[in-house]
Each structure stands twice: as structure tokens, then as C-alpha cells.
Design an enzyme around this catalytic site. Structure first.
Site: not given
Length: 253
Positions: A79, A234, A236
Site C-alpha cells: 500500500c 493489502h 493481509e
């Protein structure tokens, strides 16, 4: 290969969710701002939440900018961390927040700019060449010059503000198109996968782009050049597809 992963701790990032995502693929990643530990890692992740100027100030205060610039092992920017890999960013003190939920905290005025912030000719002027991230949606700047933040310079180019339409910032799930589907960072991923984005600035597609996305304008979603990698989304927060990208990253040598 014995993976020794380090998540760079430069302040302002949600390290917990990224570290937990690594644990879900059996990688115990340290969170550290120790230059020696970062240099000795086999894989380094540079995350980021907030604004470019603030993030670069945190890296410079710890001397981590010089450490990152000299790494030879795989480095993944996530990001904002991906945006910091470029030469400059238009997200400087005084610009709008890149995340609606992460506004600038007391941005310095014109007389209190941090080091690394420069002014350059307005790219929307009639004499300036058209940038891939420029167009009708990018002509909102009215001043004769705009501020830029000097970043790490590991990738050529300037990170620019996305257009205001269809919405700003770009927040939510989106799909990506693959420019270099055979790249090992993209192994096992395809155009049916969805990724979670939260950003208001992005880099244009260049020769280093291996996957692209579009939100008001086309932009680089995944980049790779030598040991340098970046994901604008992202991983995650991107479920199975995000875990796959992280798994691929830790397999790089």
C-alpha cells in the site's frame, strides 16, 4: 530455505494484521526498526498507513531509508509502502488525506515543511507532458506549483492522486489484470481473484508493472523490478488471494 522475515516498523502502520497474515502461512515475521535486523533478514516487508511525507520522515529519522535503499534481498512494499518505493509522491504536507479514516495530523504549513519535500512545476499546465495518470479527472490543481515528497527512489516515477470519480479514495474490493502472469510473485493468481484496496494515490503503469488495476484511471497494482516488489492492495486483508501473494513473496530468493 529458512525464512527470516522482518516487517519494517516506521510508525503509523497496522503491524498486527500483517504479522498475523504471515503467521497464517507459517512465517513468523519480526516487527523491527533495527537496521541490523533488517539487513540480516531474508525477506523485508515495508508496510504503510497514513501519508507519504509522514512515513518518509519516520524512515529518515531512524536511518531506515538508507538501509532499504541498499537491500539486496526481496523487499515488498505494501500500500503506502509500495508508493514509498518510487522517486516522489504528490502526497505532501497540505494535500488531502490518502485515507478517509487516516487524516493528516496537524500538517505543517508552508514555512515548516519537513526535509524531502520539494516544489515542482504543475504537471497540469499546458506546457507539461501528459502523464499516464493525468486526464480530465486530474485537472483540479489550480496553483502554479505543487508540493512533492521525496521517497526512496528504488523505482522510477511519481505517485499521483487518483481522480475524484467514481469515488475518492479507492476503498474496497477490486480485481486486477495481469501484465506479466508468469512472474513468480503472481503464481497461482488469476483475473477472477479479488483484492482489498484502501488508497487515494497511486503510481502509473510502467515497465515494472506486472499487474494493473483501474479506479478512475489505470494504475499499477503489483510491481516488480530486481529484488523490489510492491502491492498497492493489502494482502493481509485480501483473503486467499492475499495469502497466496505473501506465500509467493517468501518463496523469492
Amino acid at each position: 530455505m529458512n525464512v527470516r522475515a522482518v516487517i519494517v516498523a516506521a510508525g503509523g502502520a497496522n503491524f498486527g494484521s500483517l504479522r498475523e497474515a504471515c503467521r497464517r502461512i507459517d512465517i513468523d515475521a519480526d516487527v523491527s526498526d533495527d537496521p541490523a535486523r533488517i539487513r540480516n533478514a531474508t525477506h523485508v516487508i515495508l508496510p504503510g498507513v497514513g501519508a507519504a511525507a509522514q512515513a518518509m520522515r519516520g524512515l529518515r529519522e531512524r536511518g531506515l531509508d538508507r538501509v532499504l535503499e541498499r537491500l539486496e534481498q526481496p523487499l515488498l512494499g505494501v500500500c503506502l509502502g509500495m508508493q514509498l518505493l518510487y522517486e516522489t509522491s504528490e502526497e505532501a504536507p497540505g494535500t488531502s488525506s490518502r485515507h478517509a479514516h487516516h487524516p493528516h495530523a496537524n500538517p505543517p504549513g508552508p514555512q515548516a515543511q519537513p526535509s524531502g519535500v520539494h516544489r515542482r512545476a504543475d504537471p497540469w499546465s499546458a506546457s507539461a507532458p501528459l502523464h499516464p495518470l493525468e486526464g480530465e479527472g486530474f485537472k483540479a490543481k489550480a496553483s502554479a506549483a505543487i508540493e512533492t515528497t521525496q521517497c526512496l527512489g528504488l523505482l522510477a516515477g511519481t505517485v499521483r492522486r487518483l481522480p475524484p470519480a467514481p469515488s475518492w479514495p479507492h476503498m474496497g474490493w477490486n480485481q486486477i489484470a495481469f501484465d506479466v502472469p508468469a512472474h513468480p510473485l503472481l503464481a497461482g493468481l488469476d483475473a477472477n481473484d479479488w483484492f482489498y484496496f484502501v488508497h487515494g494515490y497511486a503510481a502509473a503503469n510502467t515497465a515494472q508493472t506486472i499487474a494493473r488495476c483501474e479506479h478512475g484511471a489505470p494504475f499499477a497494482a503489483v510491481v516488480a523490478d530486481r529484488n523490489i516488489c510492491g502491492a498497492q492492495f493489502h494482502p493481509e486483508k485480501s483473503a486467499t488471494a492475499g495469502r497466496r501473494l505473501l506465500t509467493n513473496f517468501f518463496a523469492l530468493t
